[in-house]
Design a protein around this motif. Structure first.
Motif, PDB file in Angstrom:
ATOM      1  N   ARG A 227       7.253  15.045  -7.288  1.00  0.00           N
ATOM      2  CA  ARG A 227       6.957  15.779  -7.157  1.00  0.00           C
ATOM      3  C   ARG A 227       5.422  15.194  -5.811  1.00  0.00           C
ATOM      4  O   ARG A 227       4.687  15.596  -4.915  1.00  0.00           O
ATOM      5  CB  ARG A 227       5.478  16.260  -8.342  1.00  0.00           C
ATOM      6  N   LYS A 228       5.361  13.626  -5.949  1.00  0.00           N
ATOM      7  CA  LYS A 228       4.431  12.850  -4.939  1.00  0.00           C
ATOM      8  C   LYS A 228       4.750  13.056  -3.661  1.00  0.00           C
ATOM      9  O   LYS A 228       4.092  13.283  -2.535  1.00  0.00           O
ATOM     10  CB  LYS A 228       4.287  11.758  -5.847  1.00  0.00           C
TER      11      LYS A 228
ATOM     12  N   TRP B 242       6.186   5.683 -17.525  1.00  0.00           N
ATOM     13  CA  TRP B 242       5.272   6.059 -17.464  1.00  0.00           C
ATOM     14  C   TRP B 242       4.439   5.512 -16.357  1.00  0.00           C
ATOM     15  O   TRP B 242       3.664   6.183 -15.853  1.00  0.00           O
ATOM     16  CB  TRP B 242       4.193   5.874 -18.930  1.00  0.00           C
ATOM     17  N   LEU B 243       4.474   3.800 -16.454  1.00  0.00           N
ATOM     18  CA  LEU B 243       4.174   3.170 -15.287  1.00  0.00           C
ATOM     19  C   LEU B 243       4.466   3.648 -14.024  1.00  0.00           C
ATOM     20  O   LEU B 243       3.452   3.507 -13.485  1.00  0.00           O
ATOM     21  CB  LEU B 243       4.144   1.486 -15.534  1.00  0.00           C
ATOM     22  N   VAL B 244       5.419   3.460 -14.054  1.00  0.00           N
ATOM     23  CA  VAL B 244       6.776   3.798 -12.769  1.00  0.00           C
ATOM     24  C   VAL B 244       6.165   5.062 -12.181  1.00  0.00           C
ATOM     25  O   VAL B 244       5.801   5.244 -11.003  1.00  0.00           O
ATOM     26  CB  VAL B 244       7.809   4.027 -12.613  1.00  0.00           C
ATOM     27  N   SER B 245       6.025   5.994 -12.970  1.00  0.00           N
ATOM     28  CA  SER B 245       5.638   7.599 -12.559  1.00  0.00           C
ATOM     29  C   SER B 245       4.188   7.687 -12.111  1.00  0.00           C
ATOM     30  O   SER B 245       3.930   9.158 -11.815  1.00  0.00           O
ATOM     31  CB  SER B 245       5.905   8.796 -13.375  1.00  0.00           C
ATOM     32  N   CYS B 246       3.920   7.683 -13.223  1.00  0.00           N
ATOM     33  CA  CYS B 246       1.853   7.074 -12.274  1.00  0.00           C
ATOM     34  C   CYS B 246       1.249   6.472 -11.944  1.00  0.00           C
ATOM     35  O   CYS B 246       0.537   6.824 -10.242  1.00  0.00           O
ATOM     36  CB  CYS B 246       0.710   6.770 -13.845  1.00  0.00           C
ATOM     37  N   PHE B 247       1.826   5.386 -11.415  1.00  0.00           N
ATOM     38  CA  PHE B 247       1.284   3.901 -10.324  1.00  0.00           C
ATOM     39  C   PHE B 247       2.322   4.424  -9.448  1.00  0.00           C
ATOM     40  O   PHE B 247       2.120   2.932  -8.238  1.00  0.00           O
ATOM     41  CB  PHE B 247       1.074   3.166 -10.908  1.00  0.00           C
ATOM     42  N   LEU B 248       3.577   4.109  -8.903  1.00  0.00           N
ATOM     43  CA  LEU B 248       4.115   4.091  -7.802  1.00  0.00           C
ATOM     44  C   LEU B 248       4.570   5.661  -7.027  1.00  0.00           C
ATOM     45  O   LEU B 248       4.442   6.049  -7.758  1.00  0.00           O
ATOM     46  CB  LEU B 248       5.762   4.189  -8.570  1.00  0.00           C
ATOM     47  N   ARG B 249       4.490   5.579  -6.003  1.00  0.00           N
ATOM     48  CA  ARG B 249       4.809   6.841  -5.523  1.00  0.00           C
ATOM     49  C   ARG B 249       5.655   7.590  -5.172  1.00  0.00           C
ATOM     50  O   ARG B 249       6.995   6.271  -5.203  1.00  0.00           O
ATOM     51  CB  ARG B 249       4.957   6.243  -3.613  1.00  0.00           C
TER      52      ARG B 249
ATOM     53  N   GLN C 134       1.030  -1.144   0.265  1.00  0.00           N
ATOM     54  CA  GLN C 134       0.052   0.052  -0.227  1.00  0.00           C
ATOM     55  C   GLN C 134       0.528   1.489   0.559  1.00  0.00           C
ATOM     56  O   GLN C 134       0.542   2.272  -0.679  1.00  0.00           O
ATOM     57  CB  GLN C 134      -0.846  -0.012   1.769  1.00  0.00           C
ATOM     58  N   GLU C 135       1.840   0.993   0.560  1.00  0.00           N
ATOM     59  CA  GLU C 135       2.791   2.490   1.042  1.00  0.00           C
ATOM     60  C   GLU C 135       3.751   2.139  -0.811  1.00  0.00           C
ATOM     61  O   GLU C 135       3.975   3.683  -0.679  1.00  0.00           O
ATOM     62  CB  GLU C 135       3.930   2.007   2.007  1.00  0.00           C
ATOM     63  N   LEU C 136       3.686   1.580  -1.235  1.00  0.00           N
ATOM     64  CA  LEU C 136       4.182   1.534  -3.077  1.00  0.00           C
ATOM     65  C   LEU C 136       3.543   2.097  -3.940  1.00  0.00           C
ATOM     66  O   LEU C 136       3.787   3.014  -4.881  1.00  0.00           O
ATOM     67  CB  LEU C 136       5.325   0.070  -3.464  1.00  0.00           C
ATOM     68  N   ILE C 137       2.119   1.391  -3.639  1.00  0.00           N
ATOM     69  CA  ILE C 137       1.421   1.417  -4.915  1.00  0.00           C
ATOM     70  C   ILE C 137       0.356   2.938  -4.715  1.00  0.00           C
ATOM     71  O   ILE C 137      -0.006   3.392  -3.957  1.00  0.00           O
ATOM     72  CB  ILE C 137       0.096   0.484  -5.594  1.00  0.00           C
ATOM     73  N   ASP C 138       0.114   4.279  -5.644  1.00  0.00           N
ATOM     74  CA  ASP C 138      -0.676   4.315  -5.355  1.00  0.00           C
ATOM     75  C   ASP C 138      -1.674   4.857  -6.594  1.00  0.00           C
ATOM     76  O   ASP C 138      -1.730   3.602  -8.106  1.00  0.00           O
ATOM     77  CB  ASP C 138       0.221   6.158  -6.253  1.00  0.00           C
ATOM     78  N   THR C 139      -2.490   5.607  -6.193  1.00  0.00           N
ATOM     79  CA  THR C 139      -3.692   5.417  -7.561  1.00  0.00           C
ATOM     80  C   THR C 139      -4.002   6.820  -7.039  1.00  0.00           C
ATOM     81  O   THR C 139      -4.313   8.350  -6.476  1.00  0.00           O
ATOM     82  CB  THR C 139      -5.635   5.438  -6.139  1.00  0.00           C
ATOM     83  N   PRO C 140      -4.046   7.209  -8.992  1.00  0.00           N
ATOM     84  CA  PRO C 140      -3.458   8.925  -9.573  1.00  0.00           C
ATOM     85  C   PRO C 140      -4.732   9.052  -9.803  1.00  0.00           C
ATOM     86  O   PRO C 140      -5.689   8.099 -10.220  1.00  0.00           O
ATOM     87  CB  PRO C 140      -2.501   8.139 -10.304  1.00  0.00           C
ATOM     88  N   SER C 141      -4.802  10.466  -9.806  1.00  0.00           N
ATOM     89  CA  SER C 141      -6.035  11.498 -10.867  1.00  0.00           C
ATOM     90  C   SER C 141      -5.949  11.433 -12.033  1.00  0.00           C
ATOM     91  O   SER C 141      -4.544  11.168 -12.355  1.00  0.00           O
ATOM     92  CB  SER C 141      -5.662  12.265  -9.515  1.00  0.00           C
TER      93      SER C 141
END
Length: 208
Positions: free
Chosen positions: A147-148, A201-208, A94-101
Motif C-alpha cells: 500500500r505504501k 508489525w515493525l516491518v509494516s509500520c516502519f519500512l517502506r 532514508q529510502e528504507l525507513i518510513d515515518t508513518p502517520s
C-alpha cells in the motif's frame, strides 16, 4: 566634467589602484544619484579607464587584476553554493525507513495485536491455528507494505524475510527460555508466532 580626461572625471590618477577607481566611481554615483547625465559620464569615464588598463596590460606595461580581466569569475565565486555530499549509507537508509502517520500505525497495530492475542491465548487449538495466524499475518504484512510503495514483489520479499527471521528468532528464544525453566505457559510455536507477528508489525509500520 566631460572636458576632463577619464581619470580626472573620477578624481583619480593613472597610478591609482583598481580598488581606488571603483571607490571613486561609487562615491560619484552616490553624490550625483539624481543627475542621470553626470552618472552616465561617470560610467563612460570608468569604462574608458578599464579599457585603457586593458590596453596597457596587452602592451605589458601594467598587470591587470583578475577581477578586471575576468569579472565573471568574481560573480561565480559569489554565487557558488557549496554542495552537500550525502553518504550512500544515509541515502539507502532514508529510502528504507518510513515515518508513518498515526493512521498508518493504527491499522497494523490492531490487526497484528489481535493475531498475537489469539496465538497466545488459544492453547487448546494452538497446533492447528498457529499456521493460519502466521499466514494471515504474512498476507497482512504484504498488503501494508504494498500500500505504501505499490511494489508487490518487494513487499512479498520483505515479508518472507520477516517471516523467516521471526520464526527463527522466536524459536531460538523459546528454547532458551524453556530450557532454563523460565517461561512454561506458552508453547514454542505460540511464542515463535507471537515474535513473528511483532516483527511483522515493525516491518509494516516502519519500512517502506
Amino acid at each position: 566634467m566631460s572636458e576632463q580626461n577619464p581619470y580626472e572625471q573620477l578624481g583619480v590618477t593613472e597610478n591609482s589602484s583598481f580598488e581606488e577607481i571603483q571607490a571613486a566611481k561609487k562615491r560619484l554615483f552616490e553624490q550625483h544619484s539624481n543627475d542621470s547625465n553626470v552618472v552616465e559620464q561617470v560610467e563612460i569615464a570608468y569604462d574608458s579607464i578599464i579599457m585603457d588598463r586593458l590596453r596597457l596590460r596587452q602592451e605589458g606595461k601594467i598587470k591587470v587584476p583578475e577581477k578586471i580581466r575576468f569579472p565573471e569569475r568574481s560573480v561565480e565565486k559569489a554565487f557558488k553554493v557549496p554542495q552537500i555530499v550525502k553518504e550512500d549509507s544515509a541515502v539507502w537508509l532514508q529510502e528504507l525507513i518510513d515515518t508513518p502517520s498515526q493512521a498508518d500505525i493504527l491499522w497494523p497495530t490492531g490487526i497484528f495485536l489481535t493475531l498475537s492475542a489469539i496465538a497466545v491465548f488459544s492453547q487448546n487449538s494452538a497446533a492447528s491455528i498457529v499456521p493460519l495466524l502466521m499466514a494471515l499475518g504474512f498476507i497482512a504484512n504484504i498488503y501494508f507494505l504494498n500500500r505504501k510503495e505499490g511494489r508487490s514483489g518487494r513487499a512479498f520479499l520483505i515479508s518472507f524475510i520477516a517471516l523467516f527471521v521471526g520464526i527463527a528468532l522466536g524459536t531460538g528464544l523459546a528454547n532458551l527460555l524453556f530450557g532454563q525453566g523460565g517461561v512454561t505457559v506458552l508453547g514454542v510455536d505460540q511464542f515463535a508466532s507471537a515474535v513473528t507477528l511483532c516483527l511483522f508489525w515493525l516491518v509494516s509500520c516502519f519500512l517502506r
